[in-house]
Design an enzyme around this catalytic site. Structure first.
Site, mmCIF file in Angstrom:
data_model
loop_
_atom_site.group_PDB
_atom_site.id
_atom_site.type_symbol
_atom_site.label_atom_id
_atom_site.label_comp_id
_atom_site.label_asym_id
_atom_site.label_seq_id
_atom_site.Cartn_x
_atom_site.Cartn_y
_atom_site.Cartn_z
ATOM 1 N N LYS B 85 0.864 -1.179 0.000
ATOM 2 C CA LYS B 85 0.000 0.000 0.000
ATOM 3 C C LYS B 85 0.899 1.228 0.000
ATOM 4 O O LYS B 85 1.940 1.248 0.694
ATOM 5 C CB LYS B 85 -0.877 -0.050 1.255
ATOM 6 C CG LYS B 85 -1.943 1.041 1.366
ATOM 7 C CD LYS B 85 -2.788 0.819 2.625
ATOM 8 C CE LYS B 85 -3.889 1.860 2.755
ATOM 9 N NZ LYS B 85 -4.712 1.680 3.956
ATOM 10 N N SER B 160 -9.597 1.921 3.073
ATOM 11 C CA SER B 160 -8.744 2.721 2.235
ATOM 12 C C SER B 160 -7.729 1.902 1.429
ATOM 13 O O SER B 160 -7.093 2.453 0.522
ATOM 14 C CB SER B 160 -7.991 3.749 3.064
ATOM 15 O OG SER B 160 -7.197 3.108 4.008
ATOM 16 N N SER B 184 -9.903 -0.186 7.245
ATOM 17 C CA SER B 184 -9.299 -0.012 5.931
ATOM 18 C C SER B 184 -8.643 -1.215 5.280
ATOM 19 O O SER B 184 -8.262 -1.133 4.119
ATOM 20 C CB SER B 184 -8.291 1.137 5.976
ATOM 21 O OG SER B 184 -8.995 2.355 6.065
#
Lengths: 101, 476
Positions: B85, B160, B184
């Site tokens: 990420k 997210s 997330s």
């Protein structure tokens, strides 16, 4: 129309504290959105919390120390590698003492 | 089956058996990225040269080695293409947190997780898209465009960790890291049909992961199944000198819990969660999941978490407050650009937090929320005296259309209704797929006591032996 929780002045004040520049349109937009969110958060007001200890974390750890010994770290070059303004191995910042317009 | 659709476990067996080379596996992932990512937008940075160079070097190492078994034992993720990420710092590789503020930031160091994965032999295939600064539940707050859901490109991938989820389910990587502050990792895993682990806060080092809310951020990952998830945690977990919120607690051998008997384990069903509004299509899949878990031998136990109804309100005072502090450092002086580049959601959270912490409001908001957090945590601790695990949905809705909720911040915040509890209480949670509705994935989560991730793997592992939701893949 129901009165909004935050005034435009409060939004402007908070933005200033947070070093955020907002346009007039943004102030209006955020005033509405933030007021709505704060209205939702208000439900905590009714909850009795006297005598409950406030917690700031969930690990229960306290005072995690290490020996005060110098460890390898970033070189000057590495530490400055992201700075757009630098001089003599220093980060260059805006003047703090000169009066700004 | 396409090589990049293999699980980590399957790929490692093929690599060890020399049926597959690291280069072939890496090339496969890169091919899928090249073919599909212009549509899906899972990646901000693709490390093709870097990945292929490393792949070839690992292949040479495998060929030279006499004891291949020992080599793979020493490097348990050898040759596995993994996506990170883009809030994980990678030395020499651009790291943006999906924000224009860091559009040109190249870290001079690796996050602890980055170096642990590299030490384990993994290949970084690229940096994935996310809601900027990890602020979001859909992926739509990225400054580089939303990630589309590979199951239906009109829908959100969840946030997210949106890019991480999309990358794994479409075969662009065999696993991806994520961060979970209020859901997330679990939300995008849920929306994309993957397994997403939010470990106990402090189980995995946060060092080098761009901070969102320092008492909530849990560093974890998304994988195709529970066994892969355990493999990843084995590598990532453990005390780190650079993160003083990681206890010295021993990391168990997670793999050894697979296959252990789950009969008689008590599964708590929090009644407050089932009082909330939930899409009936999601509800019916969840009901079936419960009966499937019962069939495994788990005992369903009614539970009350009375203060969980205040979870979202508590979360949205504490997290923006911590966010406002953590984002103060972005002033364009030491790295990145100045604060004028923040997008709307970042500005909203910074302002909410600044307000809640300001003089005159601190006691009414922040301190109050810290007390409610304690009450929520105590509810959860009491629950674990009665049950082994707590069951919950992950999302109140199916993956929704891009653009549908983006103009209603509060509606977006309410997506966290089932997920933020684990972050408030600091407990681990494993999200896993349990069905479909309208062709879109639906899943649930199991929460456990602090530092008992093995219990989660034990149960989900057993569930995945009897079901095959986790092997479904979208047609790309």
């Amino acid at each position: 129309m129901t009165k909004l929780k935050l005034t435009k002045d409060e939004v402007t004040h908070v933005a200033k504290l947070a070093q955020l520049e907002l346009t007039a349109a943004e102030i209006q937009k955020f005033q509405k959105q933030l007021s709505q969110i704060l209205d939702y958060i208000d439900q905590l007001k009714g909850l009795k919390t006297e005598g409950v200890k406030p917690i700031s974390q969930t690990t229960g750890l306290e005072n995690v120390f290490r020996l005060d010994e110098v460890q390898p770290s970033l070189s000057f070059e590495q530490a400055l590698s992201g700075a757009k303004k630098q001089k003599n191995n220093y980060f260059k910042v805006q003047s703090v003492f000169k009066k700004s317009k | 089956m396409k090589n990049s659709q293999l699980s980590i476990d399957q790929a490692l067996r093929k690599l060890k058996g020399k049926e597959l080379s690291v280069t072939e596996l890496t090339e496969n992932c890169l091919k899928i990225i090249k073919k599909n990512d212009h549509q899906i937008n899972a990646f901000i940075t693709v490390c093709d040269d870097h990945a292929l160079t490393r792949a070839r070097s690992l292949d040479r190492q495998i060929q030279k080695t006499k004891d291949v078994g020992q080599l793979f034992k020493k490097h348990p993720l050898l040759g596995i293409p993994i996506a990170l990420k883009d809030n994980f710092c990678t030395k020499g590789i651009k790291t943006t947190a999906a924000s224009k503020v860091l559009a040109d930031y190249v870290p001079a160091y690796d996050a602890t997780v980055t170096s642990r994965l590299l030490k384990a032999g993994a290949i970084i295939i690229g940096k994935t898209n996310l809601d900027a600064w990890a602020h979001g539940a859909s992926g739509e707050n990225s400054d580089f465009g939303p990630t589309k859901n590979p199951w239906n490109l009109k829908m959100v991938a969840g946030g997210s960790s949106s890019g991480s989820a999309a990358a794994v389910v479409s075969g662009m990587a065999l696993a991806a890291t994520g961060s979970d502050t209020g859901g997330s990792i679990r939300m995008p895993a849920n929306f994309c049909g993957l397994v997403g682990l939010k470990p106990t806060f402090g189980r995995v080092s946060r060092y080098g992961v761009i901070a969102m809310a320092s008492s909530f951020d849990s560093i974890g990952h998304l994988t195709k199944d529970a066994l892969d998830s355990a493999q990843m945690l084995q590598v990532m977990a453990g005390n780190d000198q650079n993160d003083s919120t990681t206890p010295s607690k021993k990391v168990p051998s997670y793999r050894s819990f697979f296959g252990q008997d789950v009969r008689g384990l008590k599964l708590g069903i929090p009644r407050e969660f089932f009082d909330q509004e939930i899409d009936p299509r999601v509800k019916s899949v969840i009901k079936k999941s419960l009966s499937d878990l019962e069939k495994l031998g788990l005992k369903l136990v009614d539970l009350s978490l009375p203060h969980s109804v205040y979870a979202v309100a508590t979360y949205y005072i504490l997290v923006p407050s911590e966010v406002s502090s953590n984002l103060e450092r972005f002033d364009g002086i030491r790295y990145g650009f100045d604060r004028r580049r923040f997008s709307d959601e970042a500005k909203r959270r910074i302002m909410l937090g600044t307000y809640a912490l300001s003089a005159g409001y601190y006691e009414a908001y922040y301190e109050k929320a810290m007390r409610v957090r304690n009450m929520i945590k105590k509810d959860v601790e009491k629950a674990f005296e009665k049950v082994d695990l707590i069951f919950a949905p992950v999302s109140p809705t199916l993956p929704f259309e891009i653009g549908k909720k983006v103009n209603d911040p509060l509606a977006m915040y309410l997506m966290d209704i089932y997920t933020c509890l684990a972050n408030l209480a600091g407990i681990p949670s494993l999200a896993f797929p349990t069905g479909f509705a309208e062709g879109l994935p639906v899943g649930v989560q199991l929460m456990g006591p602090q530092f008992e991730e093995e219990k989660l793997f034990q149960v989900v592992g057993a569930y995945q032996q009897q079901t095959d939701w986790h092997s479904k893949r979208p047609d790309l």
